[in-house]
Design a protein around this motif. Structure first.
Motif, PDB file in Angstrom:
ATOM      1  N   THR A 122      33.958  24.558   4.770  1.00  0.00           N
ATOM      2  CA  THR A 122      35.281  25.169   4.667  1.00  0.00           C
ATOM      3  C   THR A 122      35.545  25.698   3.265  1.00  0.00           C
ATOM      4  N   PRO A 123      36.135  26.903   3.144  1.00  0.00           N
ATOM      5  CA  PRO A 123      36.649  27.360   1.845  1.00  0.00           C
ATOM      6  C   PRO A 123      38.009  26.698   1.599  1.00  0.00           C
ATOM      7  N   ARG A 124      38.124  25.966   0.511  1.00  0.00           N
ATOM      8  CA  ARG A 124      39.326  25.154   0.319  1.00  0.00           C
ATOM      9  C   ARG A 124      40.358  25.779  -0.610  1.00  0.00           C
ATOM     10  N   SER A 125      39.950  26.784  -1.404  1.00  0.00           N
ATOM     11  CA  SER A 125      40.888  27.338  -2.373  1.00  0.00           C
ATOM     12  C   SER A 125      40.393  28.699  -2.852  1.00  0.00           C
ATOM     13  N   ASN A 126      41.326  29.589  -3.181  1.00  0.00           N
ATOM     14  CA  ASN A 126      40.955  30.868  -3.794  1.00  0.00           C
ATOM     15  C   ASN A 126      41.523  30.980  -5.209  1.00  0.00           C
ATOM     16  N   THR A 127      41.750  29.826  -5.826  1.00  0.00           N
ATOM     17  CA  THR A 127      42.334  29.794  -7.166  1.00  0.00           C
ATOM     18  C   THR A 127      41.525  30.607  -8.158  1.00  0.00           C
ATOM     19  N   TYR A 128      40.203  30.557  -8.045  1.00  0.00           N
ATOM     20  CA  TYR A 128      39.337  31.232  -9.009  1.00  0.00           C
ATOM     21  C   TYR A 128      38.770  32.544  -8.471  1.00  0.00           C
ATOM     22  N   ALA A 129      39.252  32.985  -7.342  1.00  0.00           N
ATOM     23  CA  ALA A 129      38.787  34.244  -6.757  1.00  0.00           C
ATOM     24  C   ALA A 129      39.546  35.415  -7.369  1.00  0.00           C
ATOM     25  N   ILE A 153      37.660  10.499  10.268  1.00  0.00           N
ATOM     26  CA  ILE A 153      37.586  10.198   8.843  1.00  0.00           C
ATOM     27  C   ILE A 153      38.048  11.418   8.055  1.00  0.00           C
ATOM     28  N   PHE A 154      38.477  11.185   6.830  1.00  0.00           N
ATOM     29  CA  PHE A 154      38.951  12.274   5.987  1.00  0.00           C
ATOM     30  C   PHE A 154      38.996  11.793   4.549  1.00  0.00           C
ATOM     31  N   LYS A 155      39.121  12.748   3.617  1.00  0.00           N
ATOM     32  CA  LYS A 155      39.328  12.394   2.213  1.00  0.00           C
ATOM     33  C   LYS A 155      40.614  13.050   1.736  1.00  0.00           C
ATOM     34  N   ASP A 156      41.328  12.346   0.882  1.00  0.00           N
ATOM     35  CA  ASP A 156      42.578  12.849   0.323  1.00  0.00           C
ATOM     36  C   ASP A 156      42.844  12.108  -0.982  1.00  0.00           C
ATOM     37  N   PRO A 157      42.070  12.432  -2.056  1.00  0.00           N
ATOM     38  CA  PRO A 157      42.181  11.685  -3.312  1.00  0.00           C
ATOM     39  C   PRO A 157      43.584  11.765  -3.903  1.00  0.00           C
ATOM     40  N   ILE A 158      44.133  10.632  -4.261  1.00  0.00           N
ATOM     41  CA  ILE A 158      45.481  10.598  -4.813  1.00  0.00           C
ATOM     42  C   ILE A 158      45.546  11.304  -6.161  1.00  0.00           C
ATOM     43  N   THR A 159      44.374  11.381  -6.844  1.00  0.00           N
ATOM     44  CA  THR A 159      44.330  12.007  -8.162  1.00  0.00           C
ATOM     45  C   THR A 159      44.084  13.514  -8.092  1.00  0.00           C
ATOM     46  N   ASP A 160      43.962  14.054  -6.887  1.00  0.00           N
ATOM     47  CA  ASP A 160      43.684  15.483  -6.712  1.00  0.00           C
ATOM     48  C   ASP A 160      44.987  16.227  -6.447  1.00  0.00           C
ATOM     49  N   ASP A 161      44.916  17.544  -6.557  1.00  0.00           N
ATOM     50  CA  ASP A 161      46.105  18.363  -6.316  1.00  0.00           C
ATOM     51  C   ASP A 161      46.230  18.822  -4.871  1.00  0.00           C
ATOM     52  N   GLY A 162      45.404  18.285  -3.995  1.00  0.00           N
ATOM     53  CA  GLY A 162      45.455  18.638  -2.585  1.00  0.00           C
ATOM     54  C   GLY A 162      44.330  19.540  -2.128  1.00  0.00           C
ATOM     55  N   VAL A 163      43.614  20.142  -3.069  1.00  0.00           N
ATOM     56  CA  VAL A 163      42.517  21.044  -2.709  1.00  0.00           C
ATOM     57  C   VAL A 163      41.418  20.289  -1.969  1.00  0.00           C
ATOM     58  N   LYS A 164      41.128  19.061  -2.403  1.00  0.00           N
ATOM     59  CA  LYS A 164      40.017  18.313  -1.813  1.00  0.00           C
ATOM     60  C   LYS A 164      40.389  17.582  -0.532  1.00  0.00           C
ATOM     61  N   LYS A 165      41.647  17.653  -0.128  1.00  0.00           N
ATOM     62  CA  LYS A 165      42.037  17.023   1.121  1.00  0.00           C
ATOM     63  C   LYS A 165      41.325  17.708   2.281  1.00  0.00           C
ATOM     64  N   SER A 166      40.662  16.916   3.095  1.00  0.00           N
ATOM     65  CA  SER A 166      39.861  17.484   4.180  1.00  0.00           C
ATOM     66  C   SER A 166      40.635  17.461   5.491  1.00  0.00           C
ATOM     67  N   ALA A 167      40.069  18.150   6.479  1.00  0.00           N
ATOM     68  CA  ALA A 167      40.575  18.000   7.837  1.00  0.00           C
ATOM     69  C   ALA A 167      40.283  16.579   8.306  1.00  0.00           C
ATOM     70  N   LYS A 168      40.768  16.246   9.487  1.00  0.00           N
ATOM     71  CA  LYS A 168      40.581  14.896  10.005  1.00  0.00           C
ATOM     72  C   LYS A 168      40.041  14.980  11.427  1.00  0.00           C
ATOM     73  N   GLY A 169      38.965  14.233  11.694  1.00  0.00           N
ATOM     74  CA  GLY A 169      38.415  14.170  13.045  1.00  0.00           C
ATOM     75  C   GLY A 169      37.671  15.428  13.446  1.00  0.00           C
ATOM     76  N   LEU A 170      37.482  15.583  14.749  1.00  0.00           N
ATOM     77  CA  LEU A 170      36.849  16.787  15.283  1.00  0.00           C
ATOM     78  C   LEU A 170      37.773  17.976  15.094  1.00  0.00           C
ATOM     79  N   VAL A 171      37.190  19.163  14.933  1.00  0.00           N
ATOM     80  CA  VAL A 171      38.015  20.333  14.654  1.00  0.00           C
ATOM     81  C   VAL A 171      37.746  21.433  15.675  1.00  0.00           C
ATOM     82  N   LYS A 172      38.749  22.264  15.831  1.00  0.00           N
ATOM     83  CA  LYS A 172      38.646  23.469  16.649  1.00  0.00           C
ATOM     84  C   LYS A 172      39.330  24.594  15.886  1.00  0.00           C
TER      85      LYS A 172
END
Length: 484
Positions: A30-37, A415-434
């Protein structure tokens, strides 16, 4: 290289670290951010999946499965024992070799479509319980190879949108010109041959002009390209111009035109004095240039691209060559026509190209300033180089492949990741995706059931060593052009 070395070192122990009874690992890219694009890159162009999966399949076939098991597995055990400083048991590798293929299912969005940030473009899952570890073992090589063709294709599409916007304003009847207005000059500045190919494929999905010749073979091998793939023209470099003499540069021009009496000829023109070429040599050569059956293209290669092409003066009131710029000086010597939209188009025997340090911002400025001086944007071609394509990283669009679902002892766990020290960019989806498509827009739906995961826009392109849903270059280009 042994195919089992195509990963990060820490992956070699993960088969022991998952919970006992793990049967499946399901991950998405997944592309998570376009901050540096670049500004304007709000979406990512889906491209490169077939290239990467084909390359990966072929590599494992050649450098693992087709080699004697004892040879490749003994080798990896010996290497990893030294690497980790402790005896390494490669039994799981030996079982994979016995299986004889990569036990994964890869699903992908169609190549050639644009995808919003945070929408998965690819999913990978193991198809045999015993090989749960394979999914994320492949994360590193997939990440290494996928980010660049997608990034370069997305930026190429931004360039093409810029060109289309300005051609519609200044020379609409010449719209097909934009297919060649962005020309790939990047190969020499890329991070190796594979980088040049990956990026070059991305550029060539969008544009037809390229000097990255490996793209031809790449498109034929990975995208079933037939006939014309990319094109270029006869062109000089500084060594050619320097091999003549500074005192007889006009003679070099004349010799080149005699060598190529027909077609497009691009001549680098600032080896010594660009302004003398434009104001002295070309007026002398005018009748010879107009008598050629083709176009002579003047190529500056130094300085600020916007000022060199358009001049430092914002209007047609400059008194010096520098104030007028290349296009205005060519107009003064060769003239041309004024099209139905009221913009000047240089005589068909003369043109300009600039290929040094071009960016999307500079491309926009060049087109804008040509427009403001009454010139069509089609009077210039821009060479897009490594300053655009290599000056990018995986973080340009925040690409990442993350596991979001596992099965342990028959029980599915989201399962998913959502680091409390992150700004939300690294928060992943959860479970199976469509991924669904609503109002011609792709959107993520996560935490879906196994049956729902089989639906949607992600389609199987590879499963258990076999390819499905192959796409060709022509289809990809049609999708891209239809999107702009």
């Amino acid at each position: 290289m042994n195919g089992l070395l195509l990963t990060d070192g820490y992956k070699t122990g993960h088969h022991q670290q998952y919970p006992k009874g793990t049967e499946q690992v399901y991950s998405n890219w997944t592309p998570r951010s376009n901050t540096y694009a670049p500004e304007g890159c709000d979406k990512v162009l889906s491209f490169g999946q077939q290239y990467v999966i084909t390359w990966l399949h072929d590599y494992f076939e050649t450098n693992f499965f087709s080699k004697p098991k004892e040879q490749v597995c003994d080798e990896i055990e010996e290497e990893l024992s030294m690497y980790l400083g402790t005896p390494y048991d490669g039994t799981h590798y030996r079982k994979l070799h016995d299986l004889g293929y990569l036990p994964i299912r890869v699903k992908s969005l169609p190549e050639g479509v644009e995808v919003p940030i945070r929408v998965p473009m690819l999913t990978v899952v193991n198809t045999h319980k015993e090989f749960y570890w394979v999914t994320n073992f492949l994360e590193t090589i997939l990440s290494t190879m996928l980010w660049q063709p997608m990034t370069s294709a997305s930026i190429a599409l931004l360039y093409k949108r810029i060109f289309k916007k300005w051609v519609l304003k200044t020379d609409a009847e010449n719209l097909p010109f934009i297919d060649f207005q962005g020309h790939d000059f990047s190969m020499r500045g890329m991070g190796g041959l594979q980088s040049a190919l990956s990026s070059g494929l991305g550029h060539a999905a969008v544009f037809l002009g390229s000097d990255t010749l490996p793209v031809i073979s790449g498109m034929r091998k990975y995208y079933n390209a037939e006939g014309f793939v990319i094109g270029s023209v006869n062109a000089t470099e500084h060594s050619v111009m320097c091999a003549g003499t500074k005192d007889d540069e006009i003679g070099t021009f004349r010799c080149l035109m005699n060598t190529y009496p027909n077609g497009i000829l691009s001549v680098v023109s600032d080896t010594w004095d660009l302004w003398k070429v434009l104001t002295s040599y070309l007026p002398i050569l005018k009748e010879e240039i107009l008598g050629r059956d083709g176009k002579l293209v003047i190529r500056p290669d130094s300085g600020d691209p916007v000022d060199i092409i358009c001049g430092t003066s914002q209007k047609m009131d400059g008194s010096t060559p520098q104030e007028k710029g290349v296009v205005e000086l060519l107009w003064e010597t060769f003239g041309g026509t004024v099209n139905e939209q009221g913009f000047k188009v240089l005589d068909s025997h003369i043109g300009a190209i600039y290929g040094d340090s071009i960016t999307t911002e500079r491309a926009e400025n060049i087109c804008q300033r040509l427009h403001d001086k009454g010139f069509a944007s089609t009077n210039v071609v821009l060479g897009i180089g490594s300053f655009t394509y290599q000056f990018k990283t995986r973080d340009t669009f925040g690409f990442a492949m993350k596991a979001t679902s596992v099965v342990v002892n028959g029980e599915r766990r989201e399962i998913f990741k959502d680091p409390i020290t992150d700004d939300g960019v690294k928060k992943s989806a959860k479970g199976l995706v469509k991924v669904i498509k609503e109002d011609n827009e792709y959107a993520l739906v996560d935490q879906v059931t196994e049956e729902e995961e089989k639906e949607g826009e992600l389609k199987v392109i590879y499963e258990d060593g076999r390819f499905r849903e192959n796409v060709n270059l022509q289809t990809i280009r049609e999708r891209i052009n239809n999107s702009i």
